[in-house]
Design an enzyme around this catalytic site. Structure first.
Site, PDB file in Angstrom:
ATOM      1  N   TYR A 125       0.798  -1.226   0.000  1.00 57.43           N
ATOM      2  CA  TYR A 125       0.000   0.000   0.000  1.00 57.43           C
ATOM      3  C   TYR A 125       0.831   1.276   0.000  1.00 57.43           C
ATOM      4  O   TYR A 125       0.289   2.359  -0.164  1.00 57.43           O
ATOM      5  CB  TYR A 125      -0.948   0.004   1.214  1.00 57.43           C
ATOM      6  CG  TYR A 125      -2.262  -0.685   0.933  1.00 57.43           C
ATOM      7  CD1 TYR A 125      -2.312  -2.063   0.762  1.00 57.43           C
ATOM      8  CD2 TYR A 125      -3.447   0.037   0.817  1.00 57.43           C
ATOM      9  CE1 TYR A 125      -3.513  -2.709   0.493  1.00 57.43           C
ATOM     10  CE2 TYR A 125      -4.643  -0.604   0.540  1.00 57.43           C
ATOM     11  CZ  TYR A 125      -4.670  -1.973   0.386  1.00 57.43           C
ATOM     12  OH  TYR A 125      -5.859  -2.597   0.110  1.00 57.43           O
ATOM     13  N   LYS A 176       2.270 -15.590   3.122  1.00 61.63           N
ATOM     14  CA  LYS A 176       2.547 -16.439   1.962  1.00 61.63           C
ATOM     15  C   LYS A 176       4.047 -16.686   1.977  1.00 61.63           C
ATOM     16  O   LYS A 176       4.791 -16.306   1.050  1.00 61.63           O
ATOM     17  CB  LYS A 176       2.076 -15.702   0.688  1.00 61.63           C
ATOM     18  CG  LYS A 176       2.172 -16.486  -0.600  1.00 61.63           C
ATOM     19  CD  LYS A 176       1.156 -17.608  -0.719  1.00 61.63           C
ATOM     20  CE  LYS A 176       1.439 -18.409  -1.998  1.00 61.63           C
ATOM     21  NZ  LYS A 176       0.665 -19.656  -2.058  1.00 61.63           N
ATOM     22  N   ASP A 209      -3.682 -18.395   0.747  1.00 58.87           N
ATOM     23  CA  ASP A 209      -4.595 -19.110  -0.169  1.00 58.87           C
ATOM     24  C   ASP A 209      -5.393 -20.171   0.578  1.00 58.87           C
ATOM     25  O   ASP A 209      -6.609 -20.316   0.384  1.00 58.87           O
ATOM     26  CB  ASP A 209      -3.831 -19.696  -1.372  1.00 58.87           C
ATOM     27  CG  ASP A 209      -2.564 -20.459  -1.001  1.00 58.87           C
ATOM     28  OD1 ASP A 209      -2.144 -20.397   0.169  1.00 58.87           O
ATOM     29  OD2 ASP A 209      -2.001 -21.127  -1.889  1.00 58.87           O
ATOM     30  N   ASP A 233      -6.763  -6.831   3.404  1.00 57.57           N
ATOM     31  CA  ASP A 233      -7.805  -6.180   2.607  1.00 57.57           C
ATOM     32  C   ASP A 233      -8.689  -7.231   1.933  1.00 57.57           C
ATOM     33  O   ASP A 233      -9.915  -7.195   2.027  1.00 57.57           O
ATOM     34  CB  ASP A 233      -7.154  -5.285   1.547  1.00 57.57           C
ATOM     35  CG  ASP A 233      -8.190  -4.661   0.627  1.00 57.57           C
ATOM     36  OD1 ASP A 233      -9.199  -4.147   1.142  1.00 57.57           O
ATOM     37  OD2 ASP A 233      -7.999  -4.724  -0.604  1.00 57.57           O
ATOM     38  N   ASP A 237     -12.856  -8.696   3.044  1.00 51.69           N
ATOM     39  CA  ASP A 237     -14.070  -8.699   2.201  1.00 51.69           C
ATOM     40  C   ASP A 237     -14.696 -10.091   2.236  1.00 51.69           C
ATOM     41  O   ASP A 237     -15.917 -10.240   2.350  1.00 51.69           O
ATOM     42  CB  ASP A 237     -13.750  -8.319   0.746  1.00 51.69           C
ATOM     43  CG  ASP A 237     -13.898  -6.819   0.493  1.00 51.69           C
ATOM     44  OD1 ASP A 237     -13.899  -6.046   1.481  1.00 51.69           O
ATOM     45  OD2 ASP A 237     -14.025  -6.413  -0.688  1.00 51.69           O
TER      46      ASP A 237
HETATM   47  C1  IPM Z   1     -10.737  -1.034   2.601  1.00 57.51           C
HETATM   48  C2  IPM Z   1     -10.826  -0.461   1.227  1.00 57.51           C
HETATM   49  C3  IPM Z   1      -9.601   0.394   0.955  1.00 57.51           C
HETATM   50  C4  IPM Z   1      -8.379  -0.477   1.090  1.00 57.51           C
HETATM   51  C5  IPM Z   1      -9.598   1.123  -0.407  1.00 57.51           C
HETATM   52  C6  IPM Z   1     -10.840   1.948  -0.577  1.00 57.51           C
HETATM   53  C7  IPM Z   1      -8.363   1.948  -0.600  1.00 57.51           C
HETATM   54  O1  IPM Z   1     -10.958  -1.467   0.272  1.00 57.51           O
HETATM   55  O2  IPM Z   1     -10.739  -0.260   3.570  1.00 57.51           O
HETATM   56  O3  IPM Z   1     -10.681  -2.258   2.744  1.00 57.51           O
HETATM   57  O4  IPM Z   1      -7.951  -1.116   0.124  1.00 57.51           O
HETATM   58  O5  IPM Z   1      -7.830  -0.533   2.169  1.00 57.51           O
HETATM   59 MN    MN Z   2     -11.042  -3.442   1.111  1.00 60.02          MN
END
Ligand code: IPM
Ligand code: MN
Length: 330
Positions: A125, A176, A209, A233, A237
């Site tokens: 990042y 990893k 993975d 990240d 999700d």
């Molecule tokens: C999150 C989001 C951010 C990230 C983006 C919007 C930059 O996806 O907070 O998870 O990748 O950290």
């Molecule tokens: Mn994210």
């Protein structure tokens, strides 16, 4: 005591869900004074400001920052994400991103309750790299991953401390190491060294993975997970998807040293397709506000807010906020 909160509603459904989060915090009886900051894609389109140094300095004076969502289809991808969100994470030293997940995964037989500690200021990042001969067949692009002993260690320490407060006291490192030999080695060695100071914590290691399979089929194995910025990240999700959906996924960007404010935001984005329809689920924002209350020392109120989000709620964004506010008051 009144807590001073900077509020960045942001774009899309951000302002809608943040209104409900503030409603619920007030219903919980916590005294807050809020100051709105008009930042995000819409603001950028109007006058070009993403986040000036002056605004950043002002934001530093608050106890906490509550953020809805930023990003808009009118703005080239990354401008707001990097210029606003990542800038705050980096410049305010919000070095751990805490993302809790409670639910029952579609492929699992039992409920899970785990927390991902995502390193929040390093890894891929940082924007290290560049490109050459762009647009030609000879184009080259590099994107480095930046890992410091200090940055990795402070994040891992936070995760061990958190594990110590939980019943299971179990911590999994996700990386990893079989391919990323340099950063993987730094993470693994640091993890193992810090682990010696926490003999009460049981530790484990998963490749990222493999972790995606466990997230879907056997997430009950996890208690606390610590991982790098990009792995965190992606995994979070997935964590949202197996824990009742992204509409419930809350997060805290913490400066555990408290040398400045911490920032609390739902994991979901600005969802421009449903803006103004009342379809946005405000619970992720409300649960993020509960994390803020914990950090402000208002844990009793935070527990009440979380409890009020457990039973199903129906209706529009503001109906859901109203129902939760009523439960919190009672
Ligand atoms: C999150 C989001 C951010 C990230 C983006 C919007 C930059 O996806 O907070 O998870 O990748 O950290
Ligand atoms: Mn994210």
């Amino acid at each position: 005591m009144t807590h001073n909160i900077a509020v960045i509603g942001g774009d899309g459904i951000g302002p809608e869900v943040i209104t409900e989060a503030i409603k619920v915090v007030r219903a919980a009886g916590v005294e807050i004074s809020t100051t709105d900051y008009d930042l995000g894609g819409a603001r950028y389109m109007r006058d070009g400001e993403v986040l000036s140094e002056e605004t950043l300095d002002e934001l530093r004076t608050f106890d906490c920052i509550l953020l809805g969502a930023v990003g808009s289809p009118d703005v080239p991808p990354g401008v707001i994400e990097r210029g606003l969100l990542l800038k705050m994470r980096f410049d305010m030293n919000l070095y751990v991103n805490v993302r809790p997940f409670i639910g029952t995964a579609p492929g699992a037989t039992e409920p899970h309750d785990f927390v991902v500690i995502r390193e929040n200021t390093e890894g891929p990042y940082v924007g290290e790299g560049g490109s050459l001969r762009e647009g030609t067949p000879h184009e080259v692009a590099t994107q480095g991953s930046f890992n410091t002993r200090m940055g990795v260690e402070r994040c891992i320490r936070y995760a061990f401390e958190l594990a110590m407060t939980r019943e299971r006291k179990h911590l999994t490192l996700v990386h990893k190491t079989n391919v990323l030999q340099f950063s993987g080695s730094l993470w693994e060695r640091t993890f193992n060294e810090v682990a010696e100071e926490y003999p009460q914590v049981e530790t484990a290691y998963n490749h990222v993975d493999a972790a995606t399979i466990y997230f879907v089929q056997d997430p009950q194995r996890y208690d606390v997970i610590v991982t790098d910025n990009l792995f965190g990240d992606i995994l979070t999700d997935l964590g949202g998807a197996v824990s009742g959906g992204i509409g419930l996924a809350s997060s805290a960007n913490l400066n555990p040293d408290r040398t400045g404010p911490s920032m609390f935001e739902p994991v979901h984005g600005s969802a421009p397709d449903i803006v103004g329809t009342g379809k946005a689920d405000p619970r992720a924002a409300i649960l993020s506000a509960a994390m803020m209350l914990d950090f402000l020392g208002e844990s009793e109120a935070a527990d009440r807010v979380r409890a009020a989000c457990v039973d199903p709620v129906t209706g529009s964004t503001s109906d859901v906020g109203d129902s939760i506010a009523v439960r919190v008051r009672n």
